[in-house]
Design a protein around this motif. Structure first.
Motif, short mmCIF file in Angstrom:
data_model
loop_
_atom_site.label_atom_id
_atom_site.label_comp_id
_atom_site.label_asym_id
_atom_site.label_seq_id
_atom_site.Cartn_x
_atom_site.Cartn_y
_atom_site.Cartn_z
N TYR B 60 9.91 -5.39 -2.14
CA TYR B 60 9.29 -4.18 -1.68
C TYR B 60 8.75 -3.57 -2.76
N PRO B 61 7.74 -2.60 -2.93
CA PRO B 61 6.87 -2.62 -2.00
C PRO B 61 5.65 -3.79 -1.83
N PHE B 62 4.88 -3.93 -0.79
CA PHE B 62 4.03 -5.34 -0.88
C PHE B 62 4.86 -6.51 -0.90
N PRO B 111 3.33 3.51 -3.35
CA PRO B 111 3.87 4.23 -2.31
C PRO B 111 5.29 4.62 -2.85
N ARG B 112 5.95 4.23 -3.86
CA ARG B 112 7.36 4.67 -4.17
C ARG B 112 7.32 6.08 -4.87
#
Lengths: 275, 275
Positions: B60-62, B111-112
């Motif tokens: 993560y992410p993705f 997003p992190r």
DNA sequence: CTAATAGTGTCTATTAGACAGTATGTT
DNA sequence: AACATACTGTCTAATAGACACTATTAG
């Protein structure tokens, strides 16, 4: 052992961003404009020069040296928003042409700490500035001179102070147009700003040939002679009148206004014509 | 009240770099190459395509999405050194052509946390890769298609997976060649990488016209037909033979070697000739 | 009238686009 | 022989470079 996550949400809730060592980012802005130097002969037109806005540092590091306007990128600020904010602060004008130039990130470019800087080019017509520059800022006329063997000499002058530096351009590969720059001499410009300024000038020289960015440095109405002078000062060479007029013919439109008063034939004023 | 310093040394000794909130920086690398797709007809030459190296995210992410190879910039690592290091890791090859593309820094692109990313373009001839790619990396053929109204359709295919996305190009100002990109559709590429890929393709299309960068994607010996195909696939249009040969005439030199075996007239092999 | 810039006409040189033709190996 | 590509010749169109000329104003 690493924990196994089952969803992106779970992963993000747990994410500890401190595990990578972070760094600071700044932006440096090359604010270019054109200045006219008056000439004693009443017939002659003013001599144009490229100019750039510098600010004097009132703090360490490089206290009392001149440098490009700039500042830190806020943690909640888009990268592009920072130069906009700083530009507004320095010039008190909105809607200035801005484009990203290059990101400089050598480890030791700032003596305080690790700083990576993204530079931007801004182009403005000085007439838009209503004389309220921030008080340690000043316009410097640019003299650009390229010696034979890829040595570039740049001199900046604001009337009181003269800053000059010399940079060697080294082609990185045979196949490209990218250069490494090496500062051979630098009296008084802070940081690696000589490199930034040279990169910006080269970008400007390039882009003036295949875009319409010059018009961001021009007033609304101008004569073709003035426009040609701006091209000539940026490109560093004389252009032939008929060729120049052919090239810019479809970028400008003639107005009914005229400029008179020089001791010679008056000329029509033109205006930028977008497509 | 701020403390007054009397020298740069004193200032730096005291400097607390933690007073500005720092951020993370990464680099993304567009590794471009050319692939040949075999054709059943024994006479016809292989069809060339542009290709790009992607890696599958295993975290993560993705997680499980494909993305550009990249990684964090070390605190003691020059900005340019990071893509070099990653390139070496992914391809096991040194001396790959590399140039900085653009720095992407929207606040929410990761997003992190806040991450600014400087992207680079790398060009390589696949023959130089001795088949030891890192194990979650794969070459994707690129199909690039520009619809009339500034909508670009890009499809990436590695034989198993097809990734496609659609981007709208919006001219920022009348005076320039800079676009804002807006992702209209994106199935499966991580982060803002569709934007990065489109920027890279556009840079490549531009620079192939006025530099010699293509030769970084070519083997040492090649036929003019092969070279022309590479130009055609990058520019997305057919070129006329005589015009093409005139243009590249002074960039290549004929060797005595020949390529035979296709069901047609054999052709001389040429080599890049640097100036 | 003169100096200085404004603006145009035209010839030439160079470069780009188009098409048609010849050349030659493999099956 | 037929197909596919290799390679060249040449005409035309478009663009760039150079020079010469006329036009017009303040002083």
């Amino acid at each position: 052992m690493e924990k196994v996550y089952n969803s992106e949400e779970e992963f993000l809730r747990d994410y500890d961003s401190s595990k990578f060592e972070k760094l600071s980012m700044t932006t440096d802005i090359l604010i270019f404009s054109v200045s006219s130097e008056e000439v004693d002969n009443y017939r002659k037109t003013d001599k144009k020069k490229m100019s750039i806005l510098l600010v004097k540092r009132d703090n360490y590091p490089f206290k009392d040296k001149w440098c490009l306007p700039g500042g830190f990128i806020g943690i909640d600020e888009d990268l592009d928003a920072a130069p906009k904010r700083i530009l507004k602060k320095e010039t008190n004008v909105d809607n200035i042409y801005l484009e990203q130039l290059y990101t400089f990130g050598s480890v030791n470019r700032d003596p305080r700490m690790r700083v990576v800087s993204t530079s931007y080019i801004a182009l403005i017509d000085k007439n838009r500035l209503t004389n309220n520059l921030s008080n340690n800022a000043s316009w410097f006329d640019i003299t650009f001179y390229e010696e034979k063997d890829n040595i570039v000499d740049i001199t900046l002058d604001n009337g009181n102070t003269t800053i000059s530096f010399k940079i060697e351009k080294i082609l990185r590969e045979q196949t490209t147009d990218r250069y490494s720059f090496k500062i051979l001499k630098n009296d008084s410009l802070a940081f690696d700003h000589p490199l930034v300024i040279l990169s910006g000038i080269e970008r400007l020289k390039n882009k003036i040939e295949y875009t319409d960015i010059v018009f961001n440095m021009m007033p609304e109405y101008f004569t073709l002679g003035e426009l040609q002078q701006v091209y000539e000062v940026i490109l560093g060479k004389k252009l032939l009148d008929p060729a120049f007029r052919r090239i810019i013919a479809n970028k400008v439109e003639k107005t009914t206004k005229m400029k008179t008063g020089g001791g010679h034939r008056p000329s029509y004023l033109f205006r930028y014509k977008s497509k």
